[in-house]
Design a protein around this motif. Sequence first.
Motif, PDB file in Angstrom:
ATOM      1  N   PHE A 145      -3.247  -3.909  -1.806  1.00  0.00           N
ATOM      2  CA  PHE A 145      -2.923  -4.849  -2.816  1.00  0.00           C
ATOM      3  C   PHE A 145      -2.712  -6.065  -2.277  1.00  0.00           C
ATOM      4  O   PHE A 145      -1.469  -6.072  -1.499  1.00  0.00           O
ATOM      5  CB  PHE A 145      -2.244  -4.359  -3.849  1.00  0.00           C
ATOM      6  N   HIS A 165       1.704   4.542  -6.051  1.00  0.00           N
ATOM      7  CA  HIS A 165       1.333   4.874  -7.349  1.00  0.00           C
ATOM      8  C   HIS A 165       0.998   3.992  -8.334  1.00  0.00           C
ATOM      9  O   HIS A 165       0.693   4.826  -9.405  1.00  0.00           O
ATOM     10  CB  HIS A 165       1.902   6.150  -7.539  1.00  0.00           C
ATOM     11  N   VAL A 166       1.244   2.921  -8.241  1.00  0.00           N
ATOM     12  CA  VAL A 166       0.802   1.726  -9.215  1.00  0.00           C
ATOM     13  C   VAL A 166      -0.161   1.044  -9.031  1.00  0.00           C
ATOM     14  O   VAL A 166      -0.192   0.367  -7.797  1.00  0.00           O
ATOM     15  CB  VAL A 166       2.286   1.083  -9.459  1.00  0.00           C
ATOM     16  N   ASP A 167      -1.143   0.655  -9.891  1.00  0.00           N
ATOM     17  CA  ASP A 167      -2.109  -0.205  -9.473  1.00  0.00           C
ATOM     18  C   ASP A 167      -1.978  -1.515  -9.632  1.00  0.00           C
ATOM     19  O   ASP A 167      -0.992  -1.842 -10.687  1.00  0.00           O
ATOM     20  CB  ASP A 167      -3.222  -0.024 -10.662  1.00  0.00           C
ATOM     21  N   SER A 168      -2.183  -2.454  -8.595  1.00  0.00           N
ATOM     22  CA  SER A 168      -1.919  -3.792  -8.693  1.00  0.00           C
ATOM     23  C   SER A 168      -0.390  -4.337  -8.912  1.00  0.00           C
ATOM     24  O   SER A 168       0.030  -4.935  -9.703  1.00  0.00           O
ATOM     25  CB  SER A 168      -2.757  -4.706  -9.893  1.00  0.00           C
ATOM     26  N   HIS A 182       4.988   1.909  -2.873  1.00  0.00           N
ATOM     27  CA  HIS A 182       4.391   1.270  -2.146  1.00  0.00           C
ATOM     28  C   HIS A 182       5.360   0.564  -0.870  1.00  0.00           C
ATOM     29  O   HIS A 182       6.669   0.585  -0.998  1.00  0.00           O
ATOM     30  CB  HIS A 182       3.869  -0.098  -2.941  1.00  0.00           C
ATOM     31  N   THR A 197       7.890   2.063  -7.232  1.00  0.00           N
ATOM     32  CA  THR A 197       6.346   2.118  -6.942  1.00  0.00           C
ATOM     33  C   THR A 197       5.705   3.024  -5.951  1.00  0.00           C
ATOM     34  O   THR A 197       4.567   3.439  -6.005  1.00  0.00           O
ATOM     35  CB  THR A 197       5.541   0.847  -6.933  1.00  0.00           C
ATOM     36  N   THR A 200      -5.541   2.486  -0.863  1.00  0.00           N
ATOM     37  CA  THR A 200      -5.697   0.810  -1.556  1.00  0.00           C
ATOM     38  C   THR A 200      -4.848   0.043  -1.176  1.00  0.00           C
ATOM     39  O   THR A 200      -3.686   0.329  -1.391  1.00  0.00           O
ATOM     40  CB  THR A 200      -5.962   0.962  -2.987  1.00  0.00           C
ATOM     41  N   THR A 240       0.963  -1.405   0.062  1.00  0.00           N
ATOM     42  CA  THR A 240      -0.063  -0.002   0.076  1.00  0.00           C
ATOM     43  C   THR A 240       0.903   1.286  -0.050  1.00  0.00           C
ATOM     44  O   THR A 240       2.274   1.333   0.321  1.00  0.00           O
ATOM     45  CB  THR A 240      -1.016   0.054   1.203  1.00  0.00           C
TER      46      THR A 240
END
Length: 181
Positions: A138, A37-40, A53, A51, A136, A34
């Motif tokens: 992940f 700034h990158v999805d999945s 995260h 990323t 979000t 989490t």
Amino acid sequence: MNLQRATFGGGCFWCTEAIFQTIQGVKSVTSGYTGGHVDSPTYMQICNGDTGHAEVIELEFDADTISFNELLLIFFKTHDPTTLNRQGNDVGSQYRSAIFYHTDEQKQQAEAMIEQLTKQQVFDKRIVTQVVPAVTFFKAEDYHQNYFVDNATKPYCAFVIQPKLNKFTKEFTEKLKPELL
């Protein structure tokens, strides 16, 4: 049951998962990512450190059995919250110390805990733990889930996680799930 969520980044999620899985009142622990700034994102992307995260655990707990404050104390006592973007040999922003709060109350409790630990001079250096809103989450790849339980004899587990777990169980025996005593 008063189920709530907490999200902690305390370095390698294998270590934090192993500790929080043993605590009374913790119903589930999921390793993931989490704060980026990158999805999945994938583990390989996270390892590159670009990323944004953090490796984290998201746990579901029964607040009638264990409070968020008690979880915070365990979080702070089981990693080094004074090293920026590092836990032991793990270096990079993905290993940062962070509390991703889900409610304003969690934010207030986290900030109060940092203030209390600072006043008590529990750590020799300044606490650098981020206290930021949960975004979000992940879930990490399946092979990261339940990692210590499934891989206890691997060198990282034996030489890094097991000593942390041993130290934790000595200090927090009263918080352990009864089946572990």
